[in-house]
Each structure stands twice: as C-alpha cells, then as structure tokens.
Design a protein around this motif. Structure first.
Motif, PDB file in Angstrom:
ATOM      1  N   HIS A  63       0.859  -1.180   0.000  1.00 30.79           N
ATOM      2  CA  HIS A  63       0.000   0.000   0.000  1.00 30.79           C
ATOM      3  C   HIS A  63       0.891   1.224   0.000  1.00 30.79           C
ATOM      4  CE1 HIS A  63      -3.658   2.332   0.715  1.00 30.79           C
ATOM      5  NE2 HIS A  63      -2.900   3.106   1.504  1.00 30.79           N
ATOM      6  N   GLY A  64       0.606   2.145  -0.931  1.00 28.93           N
ATOM      7  CA  GLY A  64       1.407   3.366  -1.010  1.00 28.93           C
ATOM      8  C   GLY A  64       2.851   3.093  -1.338  1.00 28.93           C
ATOM      9  N   GLY A  65       3.125   2.031  -2.073  1.00 27.85           N
ATOM     10  CA  GLY A  65       4.489   1.729  -2.481  1.00 27.85           C
ATOM     11  C   GLY A  65       5.289   0.944  -1.475  1.00 27.85           C
ATOM     12  N   GLY A  66       4.696   0.566  -0.359  1.00 27.98           N
ATOM     13  CA  GLY A  66       5.420  -0.208   0.638  1.00 27.98           C
ATOM     14  C   GLY A  66       4.620  -1.409   1.098  1.00 27.98           C
ATOM     15  N   GLU A  67       5.336  -2.378   1.702  1.00 31.22           N
ATOM     16  CA  GLU A  67       4.668  -3.566   2.208  1.00 31.22           C
ATOM     17  C   GLU A  67       3.841  -3.229   3.451  1.00 31.22           C
ATOM     18  OE1 GLU A  67       7.884  -6.350   2.773  1.00 31.22           O
ATOM     19  OE2 GLU A  67       7.311  -7.405   0.939  1.00 31.22           O
TER      20      GLU A  67
END
Length: 935
Positions: free
Chosen positions: A80-84
C-alpha cells in the motif's frame, strides 16, 4: 465526534482529533484494505482488531505494536502506497486472552467485526465484500468479558470534573451497574482515587495541565484517558442523564452539584461510546455523603496493606486474610467495605447483629454457605445480557441465581429464626419476586449449554414447538445422510467410504486414493462427481447428496434462527426485570459478606467489638490478623497486647529495639479499627472503638524517585498531611519520624510533631521512636504515656518478648540487632568502643539531660533562643583510633590463632585433641581475667 488517544507508550490516552498511524488514502487500496483504513481513521487511538475469517488481523503500526506486546509473528500482506503492509493476527476463538494482555499494558482496542454473512453480502447489488463495523471499543475500565476481569475485584471507571473550585467524581463498575457520585477537593482527591482504585480515569484534557492534578494523576498515568473539555459540559450532561433514566429531572435521585453531574454525564457518554450505543444496566446515581466513610489516604492504604501487599499482590493483604466469601459479588462487596469503612455506628452495629446471627448459629451458617456455592455471578451475567454481549450461560447464571435466592429465602424463613436482625431481614425481603422469570428460564434452557448463542442447541426440547419440528427435520436429514453413506458404500464396493462435512466444501464423499478408481470407473462415474484430490484422500459428491445437503442446511439454518430469536426474547425478559435481578444479586452479596465475617470469626476466635460515637479506643489482647494467620500451623504463637487510648492517655510514645514488634503492634491497632468499622468481628478479647473518622499510618520508609523525592522527603510529606488533617476523632500511627536526617534535626522534628499531635490535633495516636529523649515530654504533656517493647538479655544476647509494657525502654539494643543481622565482628567490636566512649562522656542516646537543647522547653510556643550544639559537644574526636590490625595487637587473639594454625587435625590422636582444647580454654580464661583486672 471522533474519539482518539495517544498510544500506550505515551503518558496518557487522549480522546479527541489526532493523527493516525495508518495511511488515510483509500483510492488505490483494495476494497478490504479500504474498509480497514476507514475503521482505523475513525479510531486512531485504538489497535484495530479487523475480523478476517477465523482471525482478527492488525495492520501497519498496529501490527508492529501488537507483535511486540504479544510476542507474536509479524508478517506482511500485500502493498500500500508503495510499501509492504505489516500484519499480525490472533485467532478469533482465543482473542480474549490476547485482549487481556493488551489491556494490562494500557492499550485500547477497537473490535471491527463482520456484521453480515457472506450470503447477505451477495444479496446487495454489485457488492460481495462482507460489511465490517467497529462493534465496540475495549478499554481498561469498560471490559465486560469474564476472562478479562478478576471475578473477586471491582473494575471501576472513574470520571473527574471541576466546576469552580469543586471536584465532582463519578465512579461506575459497568459489570454490576453501580453508579456513585461524590464531591471532593484537590487535597482529598488522591485519597478518593486510592479508595476507588480505578481501572481507568476520565479527565478533561484542559484539566490535565493543572499542576496539582498532574501530581495526583502522575502515578496513575497509564490509566488516564483524556477527553475533550466539551464532554464535561454540565448542561449537556444533565440532558444525557435525564434521557438515560427517562425523567425530566434528577431530583428523585437526590440533589447533585454541577461538578457531579458533569462527571457523571461524561462517564455515561464514554460508556455509550465504547459500547457503541449498547448501554449496560446502570442503577440511578447514588451520592456518597461527606464523612460517611473513614478517610484513608493512599500512603496509609499501602502501609497497612489493606487490599494488596507491598509488592502489589493480593496475597498477604488484610483482604486476602479476611475473605471467606463464596460468590464474586460477595467478594467485591467485602473489598468495597474494606476500602471505605463506615462511620455510622447504627449501620455498623446493624451489620454486627447480622454477623452475630451466623456466629451463634453454626448450622445455619454452614447450610447458607452451601447454597451460596451453587449461585453464579448474577451481577456480571446481567450486565453482559443488557449490552447484548451475553450468551446462553449468562441466562443460566440468572436462572441458577434466582433459584438459589429462593432456597436461601426459605432457609432464613425457618420457624426457629422468628426474629432476624434488621440487615438480614432487609436482604431476605429482596430474595423473592421473580418466580415467573425463573420458571421461564428453567423451562427454556437445556442442561448442556454452548458459550455462544449462534452455536445453537441451548433451548430445551418442548419449550418451542416450531423449533422442535425444525430440529426433527434437521435430524431426519442427518439420518438420511447416514443411510446414503451405507448405500453408496455397498453400490461402489468401497466399505471405507465416508460422507463428511466441513465449512468449505459442505458435505462430501471421501475415499482413499487406492479406492478412487472404483468411483471414477463406469458405471459409478455416472453418479460420483470428483471435487478434490488430496495426498491421503479423494473427495466426491453426487446430485442426490447436494440436494440433501441443501435441505439439511435450510433446516439447520432455520433451527439456529429460531434459537437466536428465542435467545433475544429470553434476554429481553431478563433485561425487563433487570432492577429486580440487580437487587436480588446485591442482597445475596450482603448475606455472603455477613456469613464470611462469621466464618473467619469462628475460625480465628474473633470477638464482637463495641462501636459508638465516643472517643474510646480500648483493645484487650489485640492481635494482628495477617501475622496471626501467617503463623498458623507453625510452632510460633502470636503474642497479644492491650492498647488503651482513652482521653487521659490518648498518645502513646512507644520505644524499644527494632525486631521487637513495634511496627506489628502499630499496624494491628489500625487494622482492628478498620475491621470494627466494616461491621466485622476483630482479633481481640475485647474491643471498644469510638468512631474513627480519619486513619493515618506512616510505618516504613520508601523513596519516590518518579517524583524526585527522597525517603526523608516522602516521610515529611506524609507527616505534613497528617498534621494538617487529623481531627480529635482520628487515629494516627507513626513510626520513626525524623530518622532520615541528622540527629538534632530529626529529634527536633519528632519532638515538635509529638507536641502538635497532643496540643493541636488532640487525636488518638501511637508514636514509635528510637529518640529516647522524647520520653521527657511525658512530664508535661498530660495525655502522653510511655510504653516500650519488652526484651530480655540472656548470655550477651537479647530475646524479643513482643510484649508492650508500661514505661520507656532503657536503650535501643541496636548492637544486638546488628549482631543478629550478621555484621562482621570487627565492626561490632569497634561500634561497642564508640558507644562506650559516648556513654562515658554523657552523650548516651536516652539521657534526656544530656540535651540542653530541649531541657528548657515548656511548650511549642516558646520564643527562647535555642542554642546550637558546639563542635565539641559530641566527643567523637576524642575516640581512640582503630588499630590498623586489631587482631595482631591482641596477644590473646594472636596466641589462639597460632595454636589453631599449628594444629593438624588429621594427625591428632584423641588425647592430642583434648590437650589442644584445654590449652584454648586456658588462653581464653587468662584473657578474661586480664579484662576483669583492667575493669
């Protein structure tokens, strides 16, 4: 209004607009994650338990915190949002045990549960995601689950409001529905909180900044929840309370101050918020009258170990020693009485009359306690049912409680008990009147009950004809399944063929891999449809089995639906009678407490005290109840002592060595006063107690590093509170005041304290000290008398007799106690030298004449200048230096050492050993003769 708070790692929780630790954006989130983010945004102060199938999952920072707090695995789920996304989870069926651990660490938890079934979700056009909502917020003061609560202790939620200069305090235990209000001031707020021992404290964020409030709440910081000040508005609070009780005004319940209404309104609003609109049964508010109970401050409660020992445990406390209650409500009521002893002699003697009934009639007490053993905790069962969180077993608790109450009422109505004490008669009158409800529950509930209503099977056969018919259809379907299994096994030639069921596949046919070919070959393949292949089994279904499953599922679902409807009806019947059920539960608790007092009195030989409005305090052969119980079964016996603090000798100055029992004697008299004023028998042959309005005990020493206070500072703060607040009706117990500073400073403080207690407070007091100089005060303070702890010297050692005798001790025997403690002989020898020198120079510690500083004082109002002792007044500078090696300079010791060093035990004959012993005796004898000649 959104409720939020700081994390448990911060000083307190705050409910109000705050930031969140999980991302807010939901545009690119999956539907499920968007659902979670919405729940988290609404409850940023909480760990969100998000229901996913058989687990409650936590995400983002919540997952990190929970994994650390619970020592569970931290995993990842998508991005989510470019991160795990960090994720951690706990099994739904065991989540309460995890909740308990989180609550103890100060966390708040929002339970986000599924509020519809997958089938219901599919009916919504274009929607397949099951709807989830936060169904409750779990906080330390609002838990209701049996597994999260201590059955024998209350869990108070407290709100504090300030209006003008007055503080209103509202306290509720939502598990029993009791709601208490009182007014206090900042001086006594700490004592009020110590008495209530809240699980959670609600306070306005603006009030938290007050310096005095901050110092009071600081030791309880993990239990503080901050609310916006608007929640304590007295006008909106009054409207909320009137709506709750369905009245136009609260006048019918009493006259309440604005500060009390503000606190009560904030408390009720918070309960409504955390329970998501499902308010528990709350009795109308009761006001605690000023002076109705003995005031006991926090320091005194710790010193006397009333409900917890010094380590914070229940064991070893007065409560643990006295508690012989059978039921949870009885145990909680006893603890409530112990926290707030009554100051009303009429109420106390009414309780004592009730206790005497059960002391005098042992058979009645035995029969009554046997009935109580079968009575569940009706109070907490009622609370869970009224907030929609109860189950079939809670209904059974109400049923069994009503039945037990009826049996108890019948027992108390026996002809030989024609005149019951008033307190017992009042309780008995509340044990009947709900026969219809009891009969309905008895007919409705089966013998074996599940924990959850949705599991079904809790309604007894014959109670609901529709349910019986549905169950018959369901059970018939099960028999058809069994017959179908037998027919398929014969037709296929697979004798081990089984029809099984699980929540994923429903009903299916299972055979081993070696027999699978028989079902896939013609003509069997026309009947059996392959569904799943596993390493150890192959699964099939048939059209006939699918149709039968559908019929069976419909019957099963209908049976569950009918039972849930019946559960709602039964719960409604209990809720409608909640006032009567609550009164009955309270009556049972009262009787349980009376019987408990009688049981411990019969066990330990306690006696009935005389309690009145006099200023008497006379105890004959008093004992410390906790110490006496600890000695039970050992070879030691407790030494009883008298105490008479009548007006002519209301201040006792107690001297004597450490280890002689001073602290025990001090505490036991305070405990006897408490036990008498809760309406119980006391550990003494006789006891006459004039009502004690305030009890102060300052025994023992400890620092308070959190507040930057040394041991001496803590001692002075507590002593100051006593001297400011004690009244002629108070009982004060003080030990070793002034010992934490220099000799003259400490002696001066102790001297002035004794005078103030005698002349200004005029209270009953026990003052223990090692300052023997204070005994000189007996010559001019008319109500002061000297007492000492008796000891006996025997062959250079002392024997503690643990007896309190008239007169002052001649010395403190400090070196003897030091010897018992194991100090090195060299230190003891040197200390004896120093002491002998001081005594010969006229500075012996109990020589009052040696202190010209106090010799001329006639009253504490004297203005005569006080001479400071000169540097040579204590002749320590004249002490001989300690030898660098004292043993080497002593010929006797040197000779003994040589003799022992030269001896070879392995080579000695019996005759040699005997000769060596004679030589040792001769050396010791010569040394003793030389010492005698020197003297």
């Amino acid at each position: 209004m959104t409720d939020t708070a700081k994390s448990p790692t911060e000083s307190s929780h705050e409910v109000g607009p705050q930031g969140v630790d999980a991302p807010r954006q939901t545009d690119n989130a999956s539907p499920m994650m968007a659902q979670y983010l919405d729940a988290k945004a609404a409850h940023p102060d909480c760990l969100v338990f998000f229901r996913m199938g058989d687990f409650y999952e936590l995400f983002f920072d919540d997952a990190v915190k929970a994994a650390r707090a619970l020592d569970i695995t931290l995993t990842r789920r998508g991005q989510h949002g470019g991160g795990e996304i960090p994720m951690a989870g706990v099994p739904a069926h065991a989540h309460e045990s995890y909740l308990a651990r989180l609550i103890r660490q100060g966390f708040r938890i929002a339970i986000c549960d599924q509020v519809e079934s997958p089938a219901e979700a599919k009916k919504r056009s274009g929607k397949t995601l099951v709807r989830r909502e936060v169904v409750r917020i779990v906080t330390p003061g609002t838990v209701t689950e049996e597994t999260l609560l201590e059955s024998r202790a209350a869990n108070n939620l407290v709100a504090i409001a300030r209006v003008g200069g007055r503080f209103g305090v509202a306290a509720a235990d939502i598990t029993v529905g009791r709601l208490m209000l009182e007014i206090t001031d900042v001086k006594h707020l700490d004592s009020v909180l110590a008495r209530l021992d809240p699980g959670e404290i609600l306070i306005a964020d603006s009030l938290r900044q007050d310096a005095d409030i901050h110092s009071i709440l600081e030791p309880r910081d993990s239990r503080v929840t901050l609310l916006p000040a608007a929640r304590f508005n007295s006008e909106s609070a009054l409207h909320r309370l009137c709506t709750l009780y369905g009245v136009e005004t609260l006048d019918a319940y009493g006259t309440f101050d604005r500060c009390e209404i503000a606190a009560c309104g904030a408390l009720v609003g918070y309960i409504d918020l955390t329970q998501q609109g499902h308010l528990p049964h709350l009795c109308p508010p009761e006001r605690r009258a000023d002076g109705a109970t003995m005031e006991i401050d926090a320091a005194t409660r710790r010193s006397l170990e009333l409900t917890r020992n010094q380590s914070g445990e229940r064991s070893g406390s007065l409560l643990a020693t006295l508690d012989r209650t059978i039921t949870g409500p009885g145990a909680r009521l006893l603890a409530q009485h112990l926290a707030a002893p009554s100051t009303d002699p009429a109420a106390i003697n009414s309780r004592l009359d009730a206790v005497q009934l059960f002391v005098d009639d042992g058979n009645l007490r035995i029969d009554l306690r046997e009935i109580l053993r079968a009575i569940p905790d009706m109070e907490r069962a009622l609370s869970r049912l009224t907030i929609g969180r109860g189950g079939p077993r809670d209904l059974a608790a109400i049923r069994d409680g009503l039945s037990g109450a009826q049996r108890l009422s019948t027992l108390l109505a026996m002809p030989r008990l024609d005149l019951l004490p008033d307190a017992v008669a009042r309780a008995q009158s509340r044990l009947t009147g709900l026969d219809d409800l009891m009969d309905k529950l008895a007919r409705a509930l089966s013998q074996t009950l599940p924990v959850l209503a949705r599991d079904g099977g809790f309604i007894a056969p014959g109670f609901a004809p529709d349910l019986d018919e549905t169950r018959t259809a369901r059970d018939e379907g099960r028999r058809l399944i069994a017959g179908l299994q037998h027919r398929y096994a014969e037709a296929s030639g697979v004798g081990t063929l089984k029809i099984k069921h699980n929540n994923v596949l429903g009903y299916f046919i299972e055979v081993s891999p070696t027999n699978a070919e028989k079902l896939t070959a013609e003509p069997a393949a026309q009947t059996f449809i392959h569904r799943q292949t596993l390493a150890s089994a192959v699964r099939f279904t048939t059209t006939e089995l699918a149709e039968m499953e559908k019929t069976l599922a419909q019957a099963g679902d209908r049976a569950i639906a009918l039972e849930l409807d019946l559960f709602a009806q039964l719960s409604g019947a209990v809720t409608a009678a909640s006032d009567g059920v609550a009164e009955m539960a309270a009556a049972l608790a009262v009787i349980d407490v009376f019987a408990s007092h009688a049981e411990i009195a019969a066990e330990q030989g306690y006696t009935r005290p005389t309690v009145d409005l006099s200023h008497r305090f006379r105890i004959v052969s008093g004992r410390h109840p906790v110490v006496e119980a600890a000695l039970a079964g050992s070879s030691d016996t407790f030494v009883a002592n008298d105490c008479d603090l009548s007006q002519a000798r209301r201040l006792w100055l107690l001297t004597g060595p450490n280890m002689a029992g001073k602290s025990t004697f001090l505490r036991q008299n305070a405990l006897v006063a408490i036990m008498a004023q809760i309406g119980g028998y006391v550990p003494a042959d006789q006891a006459e107690i004039g009502i004690v309005d305030r009890l102060f005990s300052r025994v023992g020493a400890a620092d308070d590093l959190a507040r930057g206070r040394s041991t001496f500072m803590v001692e002075m703060v507590e002593t100051a509170a006593i001297l400011h607040q004690a009244t002629p009706r108070s009982l004060v117990v003080l030990d070793e005041i002034g010992r934490g500073t220099s000799t003259y400073d400490g002696l001066s403080i102790a001297w002035a304290t004794v005078e103030h207690l005698h002349d200004r407070n005029r209270c009953r007091a026990l003052f223990a000290t090692h300052y023997h100089e204070l005994t000189a005060l007996a010559d001019r303070l008319k109500a002061l008398t000297c007492r000492s702890m008796a000891v006996r010297e025997w062959k250079g050692d002392i024997v503690f007799l643990h007896e309190v005798r008239e007169g002052a001790a001649d010395r403190s025997y400090g070196l003897h106690v030091a010897k018992l403690a194991g100090l090195p002989n060299a230190v003891l020898t040197r200390a004896r030298t120093v002491l002998d020198t001081l005594e010969r120079s006229g500075q012996r510690e109990n020589d009052a004449a040696a202190l010209p500083l106090f010799a001329g004082l006639e009253s504490e109002d004297t203005t005569a200048p006080v001479p400071e002792p000169g540097p040579g007044s204590v002749p320590l500078g004249s002490l001989p230096d300690e030898p660098a090696d004292a043993a080497a300079e002593d010929p006797q010791v040197a000779a003994i050492r040589r003799l022992v060093a030269e001896a070879d035990p392995d080579a000695m004959t019996p005759r040699d050993a005997l000769d060596a012993m004679y030589r040792l005796k001769k050396l010791i004898s010569e040394g003793s003769d030389a010492a005698d000649q020197a003297d």
